[in-house]
Enzyme design. Structure first.
Site, PDB file in Angstrom:
ATOM      1  N   ASP A 241     -45.067 -16.783  24.144  1.00 54.92           N
ATOM      2  CA  ASP A 241     -44.558 -17.541  25.286  1.00 54.92           C
ATOM      3  C   ASP A 241     -45.597 -18.576  25.687  1.00 54.92           C
ATOM      4  O   ASP A 241     -46.675 -18.235  26.169  1.00 54.92           O
ATOM      5  CB  ASP A 241     -44.269 -16.600  26.460  1.00 54.92           C
ATOM      6  N   LEU A 242     -45.281 -19.834  25.501  1.00 55.41           N
ATOM      7  CA  LEU A 242     -46.240 -20.918  25.681  1.00 55.41           C
ATOM      8  C   LEU A 242     -46.862 -20.900  27.072  1.00 55.41           C
ATOM      9  O   LEU A 242     -46.148 -20.962  28.088  1.00 55.41           O
ATOM     10  CB  LEU A 242     -45.561 -22.266  25.428  1.00 55.41           C
ATOM     11  N   ASP A 243     -48.215 -20.806  27.107  1.00 52.58           N
ATOM     12  CA  ASP A 243     -48.996 -20.858  28.353  1.00 52.58           C
ATOM     13  C   ASP A 243     -48.607 -19.767  29.350  1.00 52.58           C
ATOM     14  O   ASP A 243     -48.800 -19.928  30.562  1.00 52.58           O
ATOM     15  CB  ASP A 243     -48.867 -22.239  29.016  1.00 52.58           C
ATOM     16  N   GLU A 244     -48.059 -18.658  28.875  1.00 58.51           N
ATOM     17  CA  GLU A 244     -47.656 -17.578  29.772  1.00 58.51           C
ATOM     18  C   GLU A 244     -48.297 -16.249  29.398  1.00 58.51           C
ATOM     19  O   GLU A 244     -47.828 -15.187  29.824  1.00 58.51           O
ATOM     20  CB  GLU A 244     -46.127 -17.454  29.800  1.00 58.51           C
TER      21      GLU A 244
END
Length: 298
Positions: A241-244
């Site tokens: 999950d991108l940047d999460e």
């Protein structure tokens, strides 16, 4: 031998009889007592201890212990083997590391070099206790500074059309150099699930903390137009999950109406450098335990 190597070697020699134990498990009575007894029976003395529970009745318990023992190297395999029985009893997820073993770190970088410089200066001073066998970049910008530190530099052009091919080369290098930790020091490429899955909770990223308010391109310009009063940075483990991914460290610095877009960028770079440096140090010092999608930093 360089000054850096001498300083880090001094640290390793000074701490060659120390080790760290990280534990997470369902909370129940007797965990600390059992671990203390185990260490005592193996001739070890606790020199530092930190613990936390999410709930003392039905929660998860976390523990970080630094312990010392004479002739630690000769006891390593026995201590690890003997700890399995205790770990099974309390359903522990655990990691035991020995301070004479230097972790090996790879740095990925693109055009912006402020985070890379901070890490290299900290490493040169002996304050970032790790081995940095290589730096990988999709641009040539960092070659001069990296090679000035005597570190091999690998230029591997990357874009979304050849991403899988590029990552195969990168993964081969990481395996060749036996890398323990990967730092994305402003590496501006999205990693594939295959790459992330090959190094779970071993990839640390840094980015601005405007998200999710100013997602996408030119966040500083849009933040300036909105009149933000705080600029921050977030360092986290990389997941699909991108940047999460689980956040390790964050910080902020104040700005006001006098600051231009360039001022915001400069202050942003300043806070990114310090936040990433702290996150990397904590990971190298075995202070970070991932729990679900958050971290416990002990």
């Amino acid at each position: 031998m360089t000054t850096t190597n001498q300083q880090i070697q001094h640290y390793l020699t000074k701490n060659e009889d120390k080790a760290r134990l990280l534990v997470s498990c369902p909370d129940k009575p007797g965990i600390v007592s059992s671990i203390s007894t185990f260490l005592y029976e193996h001739g070890a003395n606790i020199v530092e201890s930190n613990q936390f529970t999410t709930d003392h009745e039905e929660g998860t318990f976390f523990l970080r212990i630094v312990f010392a023992s004479e002739n630690m190297k000769s006891k390593e395999e026995t201590m690890k083997a003997d700890f399995y029985a205790l770990a099974d009893q309390f359903e522990m997820t655990w990691r035991m590391t020995f301070l004479h073993e230097l972790k090996r770190t790879a740095i990925f970088v693109s055009k912006e070099l402020h985070c890379l410089r901070e890490l290299l200066y900290e490493w040169e001073s002996g304050d970032l206790v790790t081995d940095i066998p290589l730096v990988i970049s999709n641009h040539e910008s960092a070659r001069e500074i990296v090679e000035s530190f005597g570190i091999p530099f690998y230029y591997i052009p990357a874009n979304k059309e050849i991403r899988e091919e590029v990552e195969e080369k990168q993964l081969d290098l990481l395996e060749e150099y036996n890398i323990d930790l990967i730092i994305l020091a402003r590496y501006m490429q999205i990693l594939t699930p295959k790459f992330v899955d090959s190094h779970p909770s071993k990839i640390i990223n840094i980015h601005h903390s405007f998200l999710p308010a100013f997602i996408g391109a030119n966040p500083h310009k849009r933040a300036y137009k909105r009149g933000v009063k705080l600029i921050g940075a977030t360092s986290h483990y990389v997941t699909d999950d991108l940047d999460e991914g689980p956040i390790i460290e964050q910080d902020v610095i104040r700005v006001d109406h006098r600051n231009s877009v360039n001022d915001l960028k400069k202050k942003g770079r300043l806070i990114e450098r310090s936040v990433l440096n702290r996150a990397v140090k904590w990971a190298l010092e075995d202070r970070v335990i991932v729990h679900k999608n958050k971290t416990i930093v002990l």
